[in-house]
Structures are given as C-alpha cells and as structure tokens.
Design a protein around this motif. Structure first.
Motif, short mmCIF file in Angstrom:
data_model
loop_
_atom_site.label_atom_id
_atom_site.label_comp_id
_atom_site.label_asym_id
_atom_site.label_seq_id
_atom_site.Cartn_x
_atom_site.Cartn_y
_atom_site.Cartn_z
N LYS A 180 61.67 8.96 37.37
CA LYS A 180 62.14 7.97 38.31
C LYS A 180 63.58 8.31 38.65
CE LYS A 180 59.18 4.15 36.72
NZ LYS A 180 58.33 4.06 37.92
N TYR A 181 64.13 7.61 39.64
CA TYR A 181 65.48 7.94 40.10
C TYR A 181 66.30 6.68 40.29
CZ TYR A 181 63.30 12.41 41.34
OH TYR A 181 62.60 13.60 41.30
N PHE A 182 67.54 6.72 39.77
CA PHE A 182 68.53 5.74 40.20
C PHE A 182 69.08 6.23 41.53
CE2 PHE A 182 69.24 4.58 35.58
CZ PHE A 182 68.80 3.26 35.72
N LYS A 229 72.32 9.13 47.01
CA LYS A 229 72.05 10.25 46.10
C LYS A 229 71.12 9.78 44.99
CE LYS A 229 74.00 14.04 43.54
NZ LYS A 229 75.19 14.90 43.29
N LYS A 230 70.19 10.67 44.58
CA LYS A 230 69.20 10.31 43.57
C LYS A 230 69.54 10.96 42.24
CE LYS A 230 65.66 10.25 47.20
NZ LYS A 230 66.57 10.72 48.27
N TYR A 231 69.43 10.16 41.17
CA TYR A 231 69.73 10.61 39.82
C TYR A 231 68.47 10.45 38.96
CZ TYR A 231 74.54 10.09 41.46
OH TYR A 231 75.71 10.19 42.18
N PRO A 232 67.81 11.57 38.60
CA PRO A 232 66.56 11.47 37.86
C PRO A 232 66.75 10.99 36.42
CG PRO A 232 67.26 13.76 38.01
CD PRO A 232 68.22 12.96 38.85
N PHE A 233 65.77 10.26 35.92
CA PHE A 233 65.81 9.85 34.51
C PHE A 233 64.39 9.66 33.98
CE2 PHE A 233 65.87 5.84 36.85
CZ PHE A 233 65.03 5.00 36.13
N ASP A 234 64.28 9.77 32.67
CA ASP A 234 63.01 9.59 31.97
C ASP A 234 62.81 8.09 31.77
OD1 ASP A 234 61.02 9.26 29.99
OD2 ASP A 234 61.44 11.24 29.15
N TYR A 235 61.96 7.51 32.55
CA TYR A 235 61.76 6.06 32.55
C TYR A 235 61.28 5.55 31.20
CZ TYR A 235 59.65 1.53 33.76
OH TYR A 235 59.28 0.20 33.81
N GLU A 236 60.32 6.22 30.60
CA GLU A 236 59.77 5.76 29.32
C GLU A 236 60.83 5.77 28.23
OE1 GLU A 236 56.89 4.36 28.82
OE2 GLU A 236 56.35 4.63 30.93
N ILE A 249 77.57 8.03 36.11
CA ILE A 249 76.13 7.76 36.21
C ILE A 249 75.33 8.74 35.36
CG2 ILE A 249 74.16 7.58 37.80
CD1 ILE A 249 76.23 6.95 40.01
N THR A 250 75.65 10.03 35.47
CA THR A 250 74.90 11.04 34.70
C THR A 250 75.15 10.88 33.20
OG1 THR A 250 76.69 12.66 35.08
CG2 THR A 250 74.82 12.70 36.60
N GLU A 296 73.52 13.72 23.53
CA GLU A 296 74.97 13.74 23.33
C GLU A 296 75.63 14.18 24.61
OE1 GLU A 296 76.33 16.00 20.05
OE2 GLU A 296 75.09 14.95 18.57
N CYS A 297 76.78 13.59 24.92
CA CYS A 297 77.54 14.04 26.08
C CYS A 297 78.99 13.64 25.93
CB CYS A 297 76.95 13.49 27.38
SG CYS A 297 77.19 11.74 27.63
N LYS A 298 79.84 14.40 26.60
CA LYS A 298 81.26 14.07 26.60
C LYS A 298 81.53 13.08 27.73
CE LYS A 298 82.98 18.41 24.63
NZ LYS A 298 83.86 19.60 24.85
N ILE A 299 82.24 12.01 27.40
CA ILE A 299 82.53 10.98 28.39
C ILE A 299 83.94 11.16 28.90
CG2 ILE A 299 82.77 8.50 28.77
CD1 ILE A 299 80.82 8.02 26.52
#
Length: 221
Positions: free
Chosen positions: A22-24, A29-36, A77-78, A88-91
């Motif tokens: 799905k996408y936000f 602009k569309k940002y994909p994500f794993d809905y489940e 957003i990402t 994990e990600c750097k903010i």
C-alpha cells in the motif's frame, strides 16, 4: 513458484507470494509500505482495518492537516515507515518531531514511547527545535502556548546569537521571544559590536514579520 525433486518421488514445493504494497500519499508522491506489518504495530490501522484493507493509496494527512505540515521532508515519512516496519534507521534531528506526530496520529505506541524518551533525554539539545516545530505546526491558534517554562527560555537564551540567525525562530510568538530576550539580558548587559549588529538585524526582521506587535522587543535596546 519453485519445485525440487526428492528421493522416493516426494516433492518439496516453495511458493513465494509477492505482497502488494500500500502507499501513503503526500504532495502527490507515493510512499510504499508493508500494510500487514504496519498494521501489527499501529492500533489505528488494526482498529480500522475493515476500512483500509481494500484501499491501496492512503492520504498521510487529512485535508485540514496538509497545509499545517506542508514543510515535512520526505526523510521524515520514509523514516516513520521504516520504524513502523521494525527496521533500524538513522533519524534526522529535524525530522524527529514529525515522526513523533505521525506515531501519535497512527497510534504506534511503542515507537511513540521510544521517540518521546529520546526527546526527553536530549531536551537541552532539542528544545529550540521542539518549540519551533510546535509553534509552527501545533500551537498557532492556541494562546495557551504563547510562553513556555523559564528553564526552557534560559536554555534558548544561552545560545541566543545562534538561534536568532535561524529563521525558525520567527515561528515563535512575540510573548515567547520577549521571554527569551528577558532571560538573555538578565545575564548580559554588554554586547560586542558584532552581537549588537546581529541583535539589531533580528529586531528589524521581527518588525517585518510581526509589525507593531514587535515594538515591545525594542525595549531591550
């Protein structure tokens, strides 16, 4: 689908099911994500799954929020999506309050607790960023938040000449700016020529932004 033969005419079958993301959507602009995966972490999507299960494109903000968060960067957003997917990600420092807002909006309680703890543990370093975000995005029409605690005014006053060069300070209402300057001039009576020039430049920028309301700041001259 892959298939492999084994002795005694047995078969091992492995089926790879591709998940359709799905996408936000924000600013077209569309940002994909794993809905489940996000649904497992978000009480909001779990509670309203019947509404969103068959929707592929989900507006990140409601109409009344879009202008309010018009300056949100893609990295916020990402990063929010990655964290909701247990990655994990750097903010970026400039993104942390937007991520906190999204975590609250979509009820990602564990992420919200972690982000809030990080902000609390780094309060002195983040206090200016926190109030510039809040005054711009959350408190514009709420006079209750015109000023803040004295300790926070003191923290900002300690680095006054760093912050008055940051345009985000013009998100602050006049009562808050007055409070900061009061704290500064309690401890500083004499300015260097360079500081005096910077201060006058700041005052006239305030005059351009706030008009006659800024006149009270000139009492510090």
């Amino acid at each position: 689908m892959s298939k492999k033969e084994f002795p005694q005419n047995s078969l091992e079958i492995c089926i790879s099911l591709s998940k359709k993301p799905k996408y936000f959507v924000f600013h077209d602009k569309k940002y994909p994500f794993d809905y489940e995966l996000i649904k497992s972490n978000s009480s909001f999507f779990f509670r309203y799954q019947n509404q969103y299960d068959n929707i592929d494109f989900i507006n990140l903000f409601q109409d009344n929020e879009i202008e309010q968060f018009n300056d949100m960067k893609e990295t916020a957003i990402t990063s929010f999506i990655s964290l909701c997917q247990n990655k994990e990600c750097k903010i970026n420092k400039s993104d942390i309050f937007y991520i906190q807002y999204l975590a609250k909006k979509y009820e990602v309680s564990e992420l919200l607790n972690i982000i809030t703890s990080i902000i609390s543990a780094n309060h002195k370093e983040l206090v200016f960023d926190m109030f510039s975000f809040q005054y711009k995005n959350l408190y514009q029409e709420n006079e209750t938040f015109d000023t803040f605690e004295e300790k926070d005014a003191e923290i900002i006053a300690l680095k006054l000449f760093e912050y008055i060069k940051d345009d985000r300070i013009f998100n602050f209402p006049i009562p808050a700016l007055y409070q900061i300057l009061s704290q500064f001039f309690k401890r500083n009576n004499n300015l260097s020529d360079e500081e005096e020039k910077s201060f006058f430049d700041f005052l006239f920028k305030c005059l351009d932004k706030y008009k006659s309301e800024a006149s009270i700041l000139f009492t510090f001259i």
